[in-house]
Design an enzyme around this catalytic site. Structure first.
Site, PDB file in Angstrom:
ATOM      1  N   GLU A  28      42.922  34.927  61.339  1.00 10.47           N
ATOM      2  CA  GLU A  28      44.028  35.231  60.434  1.00 10.47           C
ATOM      3  C   GLU A  28      43.522  34.983  59.024  1.00 10.47           C
ATOM      4  O   GLU A  28      43.099  33.880  58.701  1.00 10.47           O
ATOM      5  CB  GLU A  28      45.231  34.326  60.724  1.00 10.47           C
ATOM      6  N   ASP A  47      47.159  44.102  45.911  1.00  9.10           N
ATOM      7  CA  ASP A  47      45.861  43.807  46.516  1.00  9.10           C
ATOM      8  C   ASP A  47      44.820  44.672  45.814  1.00  9.10           C
ATOM      9  O   ASP A  47      45.049  45.869  45.603  1.00  9.10           O
ATOM     10  CB  ASP A  47      45.840  44.148  48.010  1.00  9.10           C
ATOM     11  N   ARG A  59      31.019  39.923  37.145  1.00 11.92           N
ATOM     12  CA  ARG A  59      32.331  40.452  36.751  1.00 11.92           C
ATOM     13  C   ARG A  59      33.143  39.273  36.242  1.00 11.92           C
ATOM     14  O   ARG A  59      33.424  38.340  36.970  1.00 11.92           O
ATOM     15  CB  ARG A  59      33.018  41.129  37.932  1.00 11.92           C
ATOM     16  N   HIS A  62      37.607  36.876  33.538  1.00 14.53           N
ATOM     17  CA  HIS A  62      38.828  37.607  33.196  1.00 14.53           C
ATOM     18  C   HIS A  62      40.077  36.782  33.449  1.00 14.53           C
ATOM     19  O   HIS A  62      40.097  35.931  34.328  1.00 14.53           O
ATOM     20  CB  HIS A  62      38.939  38.888  34.041  1.00 14.53           C
ATOM     21  N   LYS A  72      45.225  34.347  41.671  1.00 16.86           N
ATOM     22  CA  LYS A  72      44.384  35.220  42.491  1.00 16.86           C
ATOM     23  C   LYS A  72      43.931  34.501  43.753  1.00 16.86           C
ATOM     24  O   LYS A  72      43.532  33.346  43.698  1.00 16.86           O
ATOM     25  CB  LYS A  72      43.131  35.645  41.713  1.00 16.86           C
ATOM     26  N   HIS A 119      38.688  33.912  35.672  1.00 13.10           N
ATOM     27  CA  HIS A 119      37.981  34.087  36.945  1.00 13.10           C
ATOM     28  C   HIS A 119      36.805  35.031  36.749  1.00 13.10           C
ATOM     29  O   HIS A 119      36.892  36.023  36.029  1.00 13.10           O
ATOM     30  CB  HIS A 119      38.921  34.677  38.003  1.00 13.10           C
ATOM     31  N   TYR A 132      41.075  40.832  46.666  1.00 16.05           N
ATOM     32  CA  TYR A 132      41.890  39.763  46.118  1.00 16.05           C
ATOM     33  C   TYR A 132      43.333  40.190  45.945  1.00 16.05           C
ATOM     34  O   TYR A 132      43.628  41.318  45.607  1.00 16.05           O
ATOM     35  CB  TYR A 132      41.292  39.183  44.839  1.00 16.05           C
ATOM     36  N   ASP A 143      45.363  41.980  29.363  1.00 21.17           N
ATOM     37  CA  ASP A 143      44.045  41.672  29.909  1.00 21.17           C
ATOM     38  C   ASP A 143      43.185  40.995  28.840  1.00 21.17           C
ATOM     39  O   ASP A 143      43.101  41.477  27.715  1.00 21.17           O
ATOM     40  CB  ASP A 143      43.385  42.978  30.373  1.00 21.17           C
ATOM     41  N   LYS A 168      32.284  45.737  28.472  1.00 21.87           N
ATOM     42  CA  LYS A 168      33.447  44.894  28.205  1.00 21.87           C
ATOM     43  C   LYS A 168      33.093  43.414  28.403  1.00 21.87           C
ATOM     44  O   LYS A 168      33.418  42.577  27.573  1.00 21.87           O
ATOM     45  CB  LYS A 168      34.593  45.291  29.147  1.00 21.87           C
ATOM     46  N   ASP A 169      32.412  43.090  29.502  1.00 24.98           N
ATOM     47  CA  ASP A 169      32.094  41.695  29.778  1.00 24.98           C
ATOM     48  C   ASP A 169      31.006  41.152  28.857  1.00 24.98           C
ATOM     49  O   ASP A 169      31.007  39.965  28.531  1.00 24.98           O
ATOM     50  CB  ASP A 169      31.703  41.513  31.245  1.00 24.98           C
TER      51      ASP A 169
END
Length: 184
Positions: A28, A47, A59, A62, A72, A119, A132, A143, A168-169
């Site tokens: 589960e 999701d 990544r 954020h 999250k 994160h 996630y 954002d 962006k990052d």
């Protein structure tokens, strides 16, 4: 399932029970009533899934600001990642500190990161997929991000030959330049 807090108590590792036999396994991955009782009394509204083709893909870091702040629940369904949460709650004793854990498809472990944290993750294997759940929908207007390798935060990322980031990052500001998005 088990739940254990990481060094920053509000961030939690979820360890699933895995039943294995010669056919494979059953587990589960998520149970709403258990999660709300044991981890956090939240509702998930979306999701998401991401595929990172190369090992060394970064990544993050954020987060979203109110009214779209997101909690999250992250799981790696293929490959493995080094997952990081940075406390951005300016009224917290752990402001600016970070915690990390490795998530892999082999263990099925997950990490819960509540609102108020940035994160990010780095893939440790090629063709890694993460899934996630989030507590608020994505909003481009809300954002935000913080520099993934900000020396003031001091994340100890795995040492790889090369890192792959989006434009962006690469351009995210350091922590000292962020307004206080999560002050009470």
């Amino acid at each position: 399932m088990e739940c254990e807090p990481l060094a920053i108590q509000d961030v939690k590792r979820i360890i699933p029970d895995i039943l294995s036999d010669e056919r494979g396994y059953f587990s589960e991955m998520f149970k709403l009533d258990w999660f709300q009782r044991t981890v956090a009394n939240v509702n998930f509204v979306q999701d998401n899934e991401s595929l990172s083709i190369r090992a060394g893909t970064v990544r993050g870091l954020h987060f979203q600001v109110a009214p779209y702040s997101q909690g999250k629940l992250i799981r790696c369904s293929r490959g493995s990642i080094y997952d990081v949460a940075v406390d951005l709650r300016t009224d917290s004793d752990t402001f600016g500190q970070w915690v990390s854990t490795e998530l892999s498809s082999e263990t099925g472990e997950q990490i819960w990161i509540p609102p108020g944290f940035a994160h990010g993750f780095m893939t440790l294997q090629p063709d890694t997929i993460i899934n996630y759940k989030v507590t608020a929908p994505y909003s481009s207007a809300h954002d935000r991000g913080v520099k993934w390798d900000d020396p003031a935060i001091g994340i100890t990322w795995p040492t790889l030959e090369r890192y792959f980031l989006s434009d962006k990052d690469r351009k995210q500001p350091p922590l000292r330049e962020l307004p206080s998005p999560f002050a009470d």
